[in-house]
Design a protein around this motif. Structure first.
Motif, PDB file in Angstrom:
ATOM      1  N   LEU A   1       0.848  -1.184   0.000  1.00 54.59           N
ATOM      2  CA  LEU A   1       0.000   0.000   0.000  1.00 54.59           C
ATOM      3  C   LEU A   1       0.884   1.233   0.000  1.00 54.59           C
ATOM      4  O   LEU A   1       1.755   1.378   0.864  1.00 54.59           O
ATOM      5  N   PHE A   2       0.670   2.105  -0.967  1.00 49.11           N
ATOM      6  CA  PHE A   2       1.440   3.338  -1.059  1.00 49.11           C
ATOM      7  C   PHE A   2       0.526   4.523  -0.779  1.00 49.11           C
ATOM      8  O   PHE A   2      -0.588   4.596  -1.320  1.00 49.11           O
ATOM      9  N   ALA A   3       0.990   5.430   0.051  1.00 51.97           N
ATOM     10  CA  ALA A   3       0.251   6.669   0.292  1.00 51.97           C
ATOM     11  C   ALA A   3       0.540   7.636  -0.841  1.00 51.97           C
ATOM     12  O   ALA A   3       1.695   7.853  -1.216  1.00 51.97           O
ATOM     13  N   LEU A   4      -0.519   8.208  -1.406  1.00 45.29           N
ATOM     14  CA  LEU A   4      -0.398   9.217  -2.446  1.00 45.29           C
ATOM     15  C   LEU A   4      -0.686  10.572  -1.799  1.00 45.29           C
ATOM     16  O   LEU A   4      -1.718  10.744  -1.153  1.00 45.29           O
TER      17      LEU A   4
ATOM     18  N   PHE B   1      -5.790  15.706   2.126  1.00 46.82           N
ATOM     19  CA  PHE B   1      -5.050  15.619   0.869  1.00 46.82           C
ATOM     20  C   PHE B   1      -4.862  17.005   0.271  1.00 46.82           C
ATOM     21  O   PHE B   1      -5.822  17.699  -0.049  1.00 46.82           O
ATOM     22  N   ASP B   2      -3.612  17.374   0.130  1.00 43.46           N
ATOM     23  CA  ASP B   2      -3.288  18.696  -0.383  1.00 43.46           C
ATOM     24  C   ASP B   2      -1.912  18.619  -1.039  1.00 43.46           C
ATOM     25  O   ASP B   2      -1.003  17.993  -0.504  1.00 43.46           O
TER      26      ASP B   2
ATOM     27  N   LYS C   1      -0.849  13.418   8.143  1.00 40.17           N
ATOM     28  CA  LYS C   1      -0.987  14.697   7.444  1.00 40.17           C
ATOM     29  C   LYS C   1       0.205  15.579   7.798  1.00 40.17           C
ATOM     30  O   LYS C   1       0.479  15.852   8.960  1.00 40.17           O
ATOM     31  N   GLN C   2       0.943  16.021   6.783  1.00 38.96           N
ATOM     32  CA  GLN C   2       2.120  16.846   7.009  1.00 38.96           C
ATOM     33  C   GLN C   2       1.748  18.322   7.016  1.00 38.96           C
ATOM     34  O   GLN C   2       0.983  18.794   6.188  1.00 38.96           O
TER      35      GLN C   2
ATOM     36  N   VAL D   1      -0.690  14.094   2.526  1.00 38.59           N
ATOM     37  CA  VAL D   1      -0.304  12.887   3.253  1.00 38.59           C
ATOM     38  C   VAL D   1       1.170  12.572   3.006  1.00 38.59           C
ATOM     39  O   VAL D   1       1.633  12.574   1.865  1.00 38.59           O
ATOM     40  N   GLU D   2       1.890  12.283   4.074  1.00 36.46           N
ATOM     41  CA  GLU D   2       3.329  12.004   3.957  1.00 36.46           C
ATOM     42  C   GLU D   2       3.736  10.680   4.586  1.00 36.46           C
ATOM     43  O   GLU D   2       4.891  10.287   4.485  1.00 36.46           O
TER      44      GLU D   2
END
Length: 241
Positions: free
Chosen positions: A82-85, A117-118, A137-138, A123-124
């Motif tokens: 699973l990769f965070a986009l 999401f921005d 969330k960064q 998301v980091e």
């Protein structure tokens, strides 16, 4: 004279307080990392849509381009990754076939849409335990930096909790032995977070780096991904964990 001796002592203690890791691999824009217990290897995500598989000594075993994605974290499981986009959700990659699937996420929570999401501060980091996914969330502002806790299935996914940890710029995340571990890019910190107690229980000052990923293997080693192009390896004991 006494002042200079004292200053030297303080600087020496400060330097000794930041453990140095061993650089085992150089991977451009390493934005996330996770340990794959099935293969005893590590998966390193890359900002330009690629991932690298390396062994625990850092040898690159393979590189694969997934597409035009900003990959910002990875979870390696037996059947999938699973990769965070950063601004799109989650990308699931089948470990056998290589097929990909985007998973859109509902960001509504308590009647409002979370600014998760921005493109500028999205998301980091990603971690997973069972059916629960944690997305970091960064943000350079502590009040705007948080972790969204998702119930991934049954669909549709939904946010079931929000962790407000009060640490700026959390850019890497992993779940290990009942705790969430975060790394802060801005503050050069490793944070151990107790999920049940809902508080940070330990903070470790790291050497200077652009920290964006953290992983544990089964041998007591910790791996940190540095967006400046490094993968570093530490012993848990050296970091006081």
């Amino acid at each position: 004279m006494r002042y200079y001796v004292l200053l030297f002592f303080v600087l020496l203690v400060s330097a000794c307080g930041k453990p140095s890791g061993k650089v085992i691999a150089k991977i451009p824009e390493a934005s996330g990392i996770d340990y794959c217990s099935k293969n005893d290897t590590l998966i390193v995500a890359n900002d330009e849509g690629s991932y690298y598989e390396i062994n625990r000594k850092g040898k690159i075993l393979q590189k694969r381009k997934l597409g035009k994605y900003d990959l910002e974290g990875v979870v390696c499981e037996e059947e999938q990754m699973l990769f965070a986009l950063e601004d799109k959700g989650i990308l699931i990659v089948d470990a056998k076939t290589g097929n990909t699937e985007k998973v859109p996420l509902n960001t509504m929570y308590n009647g409002r849409k979370l600014p998760l999401f921005d493109k500028k501060s999205g998301v980091e980091g990603i971690a997973k335990e069972g059916n629960i996914v944690y997305l970091a969330k960064q943000s350079n502002k502590k009040k705007q930096s948080f972790i969204a806790v998702f119930r991934l299935t049954p669909y549709p996914s939904r946010i079931i909790d929000v962790i407000e940890h009060h640490v700026a710029d959390t850019a890497g995340l992993t779940y290990h032995e009942g705790y969430l571990y975060m790394v802060s890019d801005k503050e050069d910190l490793l944070i151990k977070y107790d999920i049940e107690k809902k508080k940070s229980v330990q903070k470790v000052k790291l050497e200077e780096g652009a920290w964006e990923g953290i992983a544990f293997d089964h041998k007591g080693n910790i791996y940190l991904a540095d967006d400046d192009g490094r993968v570093l390896k530490y012993k848990k004991k050296a970091l006081g964990l």
